[in-house]
Write an enzyme that holds these catalytic residues in place. Structure first.
Site, PDB file in Angstrom:
ATOM      1  N   TRP A  68       4.244  -3.049  -7.829  1.00 27.34           N
ATOM      2  CA  TRP A  68       4.358  -2.045  -6.766  1.00 27.34           C
ATOM      3  C   TRP A  68       5.778  -1.491  -6.730  1.00 27.34           C
ATOM      4  O   TRP A  68       6.698  -2.195  -6.321  1.00 27.34           O
ATOM      5  CB  TRP A  68       4.027  -2.674  -5.410  1.00 27.34           C
TER       6      TRP A  68
ATOM      7  N   HIS B  60       0.840  -1.172  -0.091  1.00 26.69           N
ATOM      8  CA  HIS B  60      -0.601  -1.417  -0.042  1.00 26.69           C
ATOM      9  C   HIS B  60      -0.986  -1.796   1.389  1.00 26.69           C
ATOM     10  O   HIS B  60      -0.117  -1.979   2.240  1.00 26.69           O
ATOM     11  CB  HIS B  60      -1.029  -2.491  -1.060  1.00 26.69           C
TER      12      HIS B  60
ATOM     13  N   ARG C 191       4.208   4.726  -3.054  1.00 26.92           N
ATOM     14  CA  ARG C 191       4.759   4.100  -4.262  1.00 26.92           C
ATOM     15  C   ARG C 191       5.742   5.028  -4.928  1.00 26.92           C
ATOM     16  O   ARG C 191       5.469   6.211  -5.111  1.00 26.92           O
ATOM     17  CB  ARG C 191       3.634   3.753  -5.230  1.00 26.92           C
TER      18      ARG C 191
ATOM     19  N   GLN D 219      -5.474   3.663   1.120  1.00 26.39           N
ATOM     20  CA  GLN D 219      -6.273   2.506   0.721  1.00 26.39           C
ATOM     21  C   GLN D 219      -7.150   2.071   1.877  1.00 26.39           C
ATOM     22  O   GLN D 219      -6.899   2.418   3.037  1.00 26.39           O
ATOM     23  CB  GLN D 219      -5.368   1.321   0.337  1.00 26.39           C
TER      24      GLN D 219
ATOM     25  N   VAL E 129      -4.766 -13.749  -3.945  1.00 28.71           N
ATOM     26  CA  VAL E 129      -6.165 -14.178  -4.092  1.00 28.71           C
ATOM     27  C   VAL E 129      -6.302 -15.124  -5.286  1.00 28.71           C
ATOM     28  O   VAL E 129      -5.527 -15.067  -6.237  1.00 28.71           O
ATOM     29  CB  VAL E 129      -7.120 -12.964  -4.280  1.00 28.71           C
TER      30      VAL E 129
ATOM     31  N   ALA F  60     -11.121 -10.877   0.017  1.00 31.18           N
ATOM     32  CA  ALA F  60     -10.361  -9.674   0.352  1.00 31.18           C
ATOM     33  C   ALA F  60     -10.543  -8.658  -0.757  1.00 31.18           C
ATOM     34  O   ALA F  60     -10.881  -9.018  -1.892  1.00 31.18           O
ATOM     35  CB  ALA F  60      -8.880 -10.012   0.511  1.00 31.18           C
TER      36      ALA F  60
END
Ligand code: DAH
Length: 348
Positions: free
Chosen positions: A157, A177, A203, A217, A260, A316
């Protein structure tokens, strides 16, 4: 003698102008015309008298009288036009038989329409819509998502940072994000949790057909007892089916995101080419377009929020709304959305 006659022309003209200004209708204008320019009019009298003057005076006074005559004729036309306009203005100039002017209707931006559609689909699946800040703390955008400072995953990112006034100020940025809202929400709520978080993200990167420096998003977070990868897969497949129709193919591949475990990436098949065109600006020949990252919430995140990770699990996901919109409408360049060309926007 000469000056007297030139003065006479001037006096006759001045007198005529004064009376013209008082003439208020067509009959008055005609009476004025006869009184000044008619056969026995005041100016005509001056012109008639020219013959009695000596040669040199006659030339000078004659020229002045002719100029006065033309000026008064022009003044008559101007006064007539002035009266006509005044009369029009006081009239009801409305033709009720004319067709009405069409009212120009605005419309919702295509990305707004699709964002609402996505949120509606997830609302039907039980996800509440919540929003979070665009100006974020480093700690939420990265740190608590298990992306510590100097961790190479930060390179995923490119970030717009705020300047700090003092070295002790917390590091702040424009969120890259919507994932920080996972942390903000889980910190303040008890499971079961099911949220969808729409929002703008920023970004610091070069733009091309599939990248913009600002994009939207939608983040999903579900935390409950007994949630597994099967729930994630079922939820995203159901979303893709409702959004793109049953004919669109969906691909889930293994991927990495620090927050995650395991992480996956969800793609849909390319709409712009048969899937094998290396020059395709959308899929670049891969045949697949990634629309979201997803995975099972890392147990450390559940634990850090104060819940027992052996009891609670979660999934997620984060998707790009522009990408979904491109898929839906067959748009090949993401830059079209924010370049404000009404010819593009009016199509939706
Ligand atoms: N935040 C990630 C990004 O912007 C996308 C993402 C990946 C979100 C995996 C998630 C996830 O919730 O589980 O690239």
């Amino acid at each position: 003698m000469t000056s007297t006659t030139l003065d006479t022309v001037a006096a006759v003209e001045a007198e005529a102008r004064a009376r013209l200004a008082e003439a208020a209708d067509e009959a008055a204008l005609e009476a004025w015309r006869l009184g000044v320019l008619g056969r026995s009019g005041s100016l005509t009298g001056v012109l008639r008298g020219l013959g009695a003057l000596p040669e040199d005076e006659r030339r000078a006074v004659g020229a002045a009288a002719n100029i006065a005559k033309q000026a008064l004729e022009a003044a008559l036309d101007a006064r007539r036009e002035e009266l006509r306009r005044a009369a029009l203005g006081s009239m009801e100039a409305l033709d009720v038989t004319l067709p009405g002017r069409p009212v120009r209707r605005g419309g919702l931006h295509p990305v707004t329409q699709v964002r609402r559609e996505i949120l509606d689909i997830f609302a039907r699946l039980g996800f509440a819509t919540v929003e979070g800040p665009e100006v974020e703390l480093d700690e939420y955008n990265f740190g608590r998502l298990r992306i510590p400072e100097h961790h190479p995953a930060r390179d995923m990112w490119d970030t717009f940072w705020f300047e700090r006034e003092q070295a002790t100020d917390p590091a702040m940025l424009l969120r890259t994000h919507t994932s920080p809202m996972q942390i903000r929400f889980i910190e303040q709520h008890e499971p079961p949790i099911r949220i969808a978080v729409p929002g703008r993200c920023y970004r610091y990167e070069a733009t091309d057909a599939t990248h913009e420096w600002m994009m939207q998003q939608i983040e999903l977070l579900a935390v409950d007892e007994g949630l597994s990868m099967a729930n994630l897969k079922g939820t995203l497949q159901e979303f893709a089916r409702q959004m793109f129709g049953p004919e669109r193919r969906v691909l889930m591949r293994n991927s990495y995101f620090p927050f995650v475990e395991p992480g996956v990436e969800l793609s849909v098949d390319c709409f712009a080419c048969p899937g094998n065109n290396p020059a395709c600006p959308v899929c670049r020949g891969s045949g697949w377009i990634e629309i979201m990252g997803a995975g099972m919430v890392h147990p450390e995140i559940i634990e850090a929020a104060g819940f027992d990770p052996t009891r609670y699990t979660g999934f997620a996901a984060g998707m790009g709304v522009e990408r979904v919109t491109m898929l839906k409408y067959g748009i090949t360049d993401i830059r079209a959305f924010y370049s404000n060309d009404p010819r593009f926007l009016a199509q939706f």
